[in-house]
Design a protein around this motif. Structure first.
Motif, PDB file in Angstrom:
ATOM      1  N   PHE A   1       0.789  -1.322   0.115  1.00  0.00           N
ATOM      2  CA  PHE A   1      -0.105  -0.095  -0.007  1.00  0.00           C
ATOM      3  C   PHE A   1       0.934   1.338   0.016  1.00  0.00           C
ATOM      4  CE2 PHE A   1      -2.416  -3.596   1.873  1.00  0.00           C
ATOM      5  CZ  PHE A   1      -3.538  -3.322   1.250  1.00  0.00           C
ATOM      6  N   SER A   2       0.288   2.538  -0.453  1.00  0.00           N
ATOM      7  CA  SER A   2       1.004   3.556  -0.769  1.00  0.00           C
ATOM      8  C   SER A   2       0.165   4.480  -0.714  1.00  0.00           C
ATOM      9  CB  SER A   2       1.844   3.539  -1.720  1.00  0.00           C
ATOM     10  OG  SER A   2       1.213   3.427  -3.163  1.00  0.00           O
ATOM     11  N   ARG A   3       0.919   5.879  -0.156  1.00  0.00           N
ATOM     12  CA  ARG A   3      -0.080   7.026  -0.157  1.00  0.00           C
ATOM     13  C   ARG A   3       0.070   8.173  -1.333  1.00  0.00           C
ATOM     14  NH1 ARG A   3       2.064   5.586   4.977  1.00  0.00           N
ATOM     15  NH2 ARG A   3       0.656   5.426   6.571  1.00  0.00           N
ATOM     16  N   THR A   4       1.181   7.837  -1.976  1.00  0.00           N
ATOM     17  CA  THR A   4       1.300   8.584  -2.953  1.00  0.00           C
ATOM     18  C   THR A   4       1.566   7.916  -4.518  1.00  0.00           C
ATOM     19  OG1 THR A   4       3.853   8.884  -2.697  1.00  0.00           O
ATOM     20  CG2 THR A   4       2.453  10.447  -1.540  1.00  0.00           C
ATOM     21  N   TYR A   5       1.395   8.678  -5.510  1.00  0.00           N
ATOM     22  CA  TYR A   5       1.487   8.044  -6.806  1.00  0.00           C
ATOM     23  C   TYR A   5       3.144   7.687  -6.817  1.00  0.00           C
ATOM     24  CZ  TYR A   5       1.826   7.048 -11.888  1.00  0.00           C
ATOM     25  OH  TYR A   5       1.765   6.360 -13.109  1.00  0.00           O
ATOM     26  N   ALA A   6       4.191   8.575  -6.314  1.00  0.00           N
ATOM     27  CA  ALA A   6       5.480   8.189  -6.380  1.00  0.00           C
ATOM     28  C   ALA A   6       6.019   7.128  -5.792  1.00  0.00           C
ATOM     29  CB  ALA A   6       6.124   9.482  -5.881  1.00  0.00           C
ATOM     30  N   GLU A   7       5.225   6.928  -4.641  1.00  0.00           N
ATOM     31  CA  GLU A   7       5.569   5.611  -3.806  1.00  0.00           C
ATOM     32  C   GLU A   7       5.044   4.253  -4.317  1.00  0.00           C
ATOM     33  OE1 GLU A   7       3.475   6.018   0.061  1.00  0.00           O
ATOM     34  OE2 GLU A   7       5.156   7.578   0.822  1.00  0.00           O
ATOM     35  N   HIS A   8       3.891   4.682  -5.047  1.00  0.00           N
ATOM     36  CA  HIS A   8       3.061   3.348  -5.919  1.00  0.00           C
ATOM     37  C   HIS A   8       4.134   3.080  -6.879  1.00  0.00           C
ATOM     38  CE1 HIS A   8       0.104   1.055  -7.545  1.00  0.00           C
ATOM     39  NE2 HIS A   8       0.003   1.654  -8.696  1.00  0.00           N
ATOM     40  N   GLN A   9       4.731   4.120  -7.692  1.00  0.00           N
ATOM     41  CA  GLN A   9       5.574   3.746  -8.764  1.00  0.00           C
ATOM     42  C   GLN A   9       6.750   2.865  -8.487  1.00  0.00           C
ATOM     43  OE1 GLN A   9       3.358   3.947 -11.421  1.00  0.00           O
ATOM     44  NE2 GLN A   9       4.961   4.054 -12.648  1.00  0.00           N
ATOM     45  N   GLU A  10       7.449   3.320  -7.212  1.00  0.00           N
ATOM     46  CA  GLU A  10       8.512   2.735  -6.999  1.00  0.00           C
ATOM     47  C   GLU A  10       8.197   1.168  -6.492  1.00  0.00           C
ATOM     48  OE1 GLU A  10      10.191   4.595  -3.439  1.00  0.00           O
ATOM     49  OE2 GLU A  10      10.596   6.480  -4.403  1.00  0.00           O
ATOM     50  N   LEU A  11       7.229   0.839  -5.990  1.00  0.00           N
ATOM     51  CA  LEU A  11       6.496  -0.578  -5.669  1.00  0.00           C
ATOM     52  C   LEU A  11       6.249  -1.260  -6.829  1.00  0.00           C
ATOM     53  CD1 LEU A  11       4.024   0.301  -2.695  1.00  0.00           C
ATOM     54  CD2 LEU A  11       6.395  -0.906  -2.536  1.00  0.00           C
ATOM     55  N   VAL A  12       5.691  -0.681  -8.006  1.00  0.00           N
ATOM     56  CA  VAL A  12       5.272  -1.259  -9.203  1.00  0.00           C
ATOM     57  C   VAL A  12       6.906  -1.737 -10.001  1.00  0.00           C
ATOM     58  CG1 VAL A  12       4.739  -0.980 -11.643  1.00  0.00           C
ATOM     59  CG2 VAL A  12       3.240  -0.293  -9.792  1.00  0.00           C
ATOM     60  N   GLU A  13       7.886  -0.811  -9.843  1.00  0.00           N
ATOM     61  CA  GLU A  13       9.098  -1.088 -10.550  1.00  0.00           C
ATOM     62  C   GLU A  13       9.777  -2.285  -9.671  1.00  0.00           C
ATOM     63  OE1 GLU A  13      11.421   2.635 -10.742  1.00  0.00           O
ATOM     64  OE2 GLU A  13      10.093   3.453 -11.921  1.00  0.00           O
ATOM     65  N   GLN A  14       9.664  -2.448  -8.225  1.00  0.00           N
ATOM     66  CA  GLN A  14      10.150  -3.415  -7.323  1.00  0.00           C
ATOM     67  C   GLN A  14       9.477  -4.557  -7.582  1.00  0.00           C
ATOM     68  OE1 GLN A  14      10.704  -2.060  -3.324  1.00  0.00           O
ATOM     69  NE2 GLN A  14      11.548  -4.023  -2.786  1.00  0.00           N
ATOM     70  N   TYR A  15       8.230  -4.692  -7.496  1.00  0.00           N
ATOM     71  CA  TYR A  15       7.684  -5.885  -7.706  1.00  0.00           C
ATOM     72  C   TYR A  15       6.872  -6.378  -8.870  1.00  0.00           C
ATOM     73  CZ  TYR A  15       8.526  -5.364  -2.372  1.00  0.00           C
ATOM     74  OH  TYR A  15       8.926  -5.344  -1.353  1.00  0.00           O
ATOM     75  N   ILE A  16       6.545  -5.634  -9.765  1.00  0.00           N
ATOM     76  CA  ILE A  16       5.445  -5.952 -10.988  1.00  0.00           C
ATOM     77  C   ILE A  16       6.548  -5.904 -12.389  1.00  0.00           C
ATOM     78  CG2 ILE A  16       3.568  -5.184 -12.291  1.00  0.00           C
ATOM     79  CD1 ILE A  16       3.027  -6.364  -9.487  1.00  0.00           C
ATOM     80  N   THR A  17       7.078  -4.777 -12.441  1.00  0.00           N
ATOM     81  CA  THR A  17       8.065  -4.559 -13.725  1.00  0.00           C
ATOM     82  C   THR A  17       9.077  -5.496 -13.849  1.00  0.00           C
ATOM     83  OG1 THR A  17       7.619  -2.060 -13.643  1.00  0.00           O
ATOM     84  CG2 THR A  17       9.309  -2.908 -15.008  1.00  0.00           C
TER      85      THR A  17
END
Length: 384
Positions: free
Chosen positions: A367-383
């Motif tokens: 979970f994340s509070r901002t879009y920037a945090e969300h993108q970091e998680l996407v790159e780390q776990y999804i991309t």
């Protein structure tokens, strides 16, 4: 003589001192040896205790989970009249519904669960302890199940429920859908269950009015039954479950349709109750901020297909059910959710989260509070 006597005495004293010293040295060696033995024993005991503690913890933890989450097996058991919680625990373990009778019994005592009823039950190794306990409290059938059984699993769409009916009966899936969309039949159901179905029937652009209202459970019918009976029993079960939540829904100034809709998304987006309450929080935060819910589940429903990966082109699908393109709840539910998902929807965790994503390899939700945090998680776990 006197001088030699003194020398003799001096030699005796020396010999005594030497012997005494040797004895002290020997005792010190013995003490050290005893200490080593004691420490060795203590170390072994502590190690065994740690191993026992870890093993016991792992055993208890695994025993609190479903015996087999992937199982579709149905096991009929009888709970005789007058059975104690210990008796019921042993029956469940013997029939391989749960892993441990002792852990189940401890769980019951810890949560002060009572009022178990006698009867015949259909249980599955995929059921949680909470689901088993709830069934036991609701009561079983007075007679053994020997008719037609229809299983509605959590998160199935109405079309998938129709397929389950076709597999278990002589009715076709198309016959089920035809009856479930019959306007006269729907009005009859609304009259019988007004609290449950009024907001569903009043909703616009719904594909299926009864989507979300066919409660996940195993249904048993005699050989002589109609499709109308099948559907009505499923709706009746939903109403029975929702009775405890109607007042809360009214307090929150929501409609049943809105609650079931969110629950249907949460059913598919999260697995654990903890994750689901956080996902519910994300959805409520998005609704309050007038943001689209942006759930892939809505897109797949709009496409009417199952896909592992939702593409950017899919997100542009023209449908009122596409919650990337449309704000709010959409027309209605996307599947038939479990009570756990409904409860999560009505008891969201208080967070500031706006985004979430799931690691498909581990099932962990981030979970994340901002879009920037969300993108970091996407790159780390999804991309990739």
């Amino acid at each position: 003589m006197g001088k030699n006597g003194k020398n003799a005495e001096s030699n005796d004293e020396k010999q005594d001192k030497t012997e005494t010293h040797l004895k002290l040295v020997e005792r010190e060696k013995e003490k050290k040896m005893v200490k080593k033995i004691v420490w060795s024993i203590v170390t072994i005991l502590v190690t065994l205790l740690v191993i026992f503690g870890i093993t016991s913890y792992q055993y208890v933890t695994s025993s609190l989970q479903p015996l087999d989450e992937t199982s579709n097996e149905e096991i009929q058991i009888e709970v005789p009249s007058g059975s104690s919680s210990a008796d019921i625990s042993r029956i469940l373990e013997k029939n391989k519904v749960i892993k441990s009778a002792s852990v189940f019994r401890f769980y019951i005592k810890l949560n002060n669960e009572t009022n178990f009823q006698a009867g015949y039950y259909l249980f599955s190794p995929s059921m949680t302890l909470e689901e088993i306990i709830q069934s036991l409290q609701e009561g079983g059938s007075p007679v053994a199940f020997d008719g037609t059984k229809i299983l509605v699993q959590e998160g199935l769409t109405i079309e998938q429920v129709a397929e389950s009916v076709e597999k278990s009966t002589n009715y076709k899936a198309s016959d089920f859908i035809e009856k479930a969309t019959d306007k006269k039949f729907l009005l009859k159901l609304k009259t019988t269950y007004p609290e449950l179905l009024t907001s569903a029937i009043e909703s616009k652009e719904t594909k299926y009015v009864l989507e979300g209202y066919l409660f996940p459970a195993t249904y048993d019918f005699s050989d002589d039954f109609s499709l109308e009976t099948v559907i009505e029993n499923m709706v009746k079960k939903t109403d029975e479950v929702m009775q405890k939540y109607y007042s809360t829904i009214e307090e929150k100034k929501m409609t049943v349709q809105q609650v079931i809709t969110l629950a249907s998304l949460i059913e598919r987006e999260g697995n654990s109750y903890e994750d689901r309450t956080k996902i519910a929080s994300v959805f409520y935060n998005r609704l309050e901020a007038e943001m689209p819910l942006q759930s892939d589940i809505s897109v797949l429903y709009a496409l009417n297909k199952h896909k592992e990966i939702v593409t950017y082109k899919d997100l542009e699908t023209d449908s009122p059910y596409n919650l990337y393109q449309n704000k709010g709840y959409g027309p209605g539910p996307f599947n038939n959710p479990s009570e756990d998902a409904i409860k999560s929807t009505l008891n969201p965790e208080d967070t500031n989260y706006i985004y979430f994503l799931a690691d498909t390899t581990t099932g962990k939700v981030y979970f994340s509070r901002t879009y920037a945090e969300h993108q970091e998680l996407v790159e780390q776990y999804i991309t990739p």
